[in-house]
Design a protein around this motif. Structure first.
Motif: not given
Length: 302
Positions: A95-101, A129-136, A140-141, A146-151
């Protein structure tokens, strides 16, 4: 009634308490019964002695069983704790790695949109704007996985269930056929394939199919899905003709733990490995011939 009894999880302390109450009542009742039926003092003393030794033997046997059961439960708890600690470490690092990037990409792109001095005419606002949408969307994914793995990590259930793998695979393939284009799906499935697995095993099928498309950069995408029985186990395979599994992902899976300088690019394969391990199965990623990757999962047949 039998199902109700099986659902009761009696702890060693509860069993010991019940045994103490029942044995106390049995001692009082048997003493009065024997005293009322036998008048010979010598014979009465012999029977009482035999009854006492019998009670000691039963108590010792029960104590041995309870201690053994407590030890096994402690070992399972320790194993589960080790797994939780490992998965928590993975979640933190990934999470730290992916969120930071991802946040760096979004921040850099938005700064370019706000800048009036940007001289790069090859990239217009729509592309940025397309780049921002893809990264957003990737954030979300990432949050969903993360929620699935935590559960899964915090799920205290250690039971498995029996399901037919064929309709699960067919449903996932049909869904991808409707949402993707220029992808050839080939399936080799039997009529039925019952397996004994974790209740959320359908996530394994979904993640492996999506992973085969995510890393596939071939012009003619092809994904082959098969289910077969090998040496008493059911083998589920997803083969693609992509560029192969990224080396960093392969290193993470082979090491079985993430080192501080190694980061998984996503949580999909960690999710797969967690569910397969909870199913008592085996998960491997191997090279496909002539190119691509084969994801192979082996699970037990009920």
């Amino acid at each position: 009634m039998l199902g109700t009894l099986r659902s009761l999880r009696l702890t060693p302390a509860m069993i010991a308490s019940c045994y103490f109450v029942l044995s106390s009542g049995w001692i009082l009742f048997s003493d009065r019964l024997i005293g009322a039926l036998i008048d010979d003092p010598a014979r009465l003393a012999w029977i009482q002695t035999a009854k006492g030794w019998f009670f000691v033997a039963v108590s010792a046997l029960l104590l041995y069983v309870l201690v053994s059961r407590s030890q096994r439960e402690l070992e399972r708890s320790n194993d589960r704790l080790d797994a939780v600690v490992q998965q928590t470490s993975v979640l933190h690092r990934v999470l730290r790695h992916n969120l930071r990037n991802t946040c760096n990409v979004i921040r850099g792109t938005t700064e370019r949109l706000r800048s009036d001095t940007d001289t790069d005419t090859d990239v217009d606002d729509a592309t940025l704007l397309s780049i921002v949408a893809e990264e957003t969307d990737s954030l979300v994914e990432l949050s969903e996985k993360t929620s699935r793995l935590r559960t899964l990590v915090l799920d205290e259930r250690d039971h498995t269930t029996v399901l037919d793998l064929v309709p699960v695979v067919e449903a996932s393939v049909d869904r991808l056929r409707e949402t993707t284009s220029n992808v050839e799906f080939r399936t080799d499935l039997p009529a039925h394939a019952p397996v004994e697995v974790h209740p959320r095993f359908e996530l394994v099928v979904e993640e492996l199919l999506e992973n085969s498309l995510e890393h596939n950069t071939h012009e003619e995408l092809r994904v082959e899905i098969s289910v077969r029985t090998v040496d008493g186990s059911t083998v589920f395979e997803v083969s693609d003709n992509g560029s192969g599994l990224p080396e960093i992902e392969q290193d993470v899976l082979e090491m079985d733990v993430e080192r501080p300088m190694v980061h998984s690019q996503g949580l999909g394969l960690w999710l797969v490995r967690t569910i397969v391990a909870a199913s008592g199965g085996d998960f491997r990623m191997v090279d496909n011939d002539p190119r691509g990757t084969v994801a192979r999962v082996s699970v037990s047949v009920p």
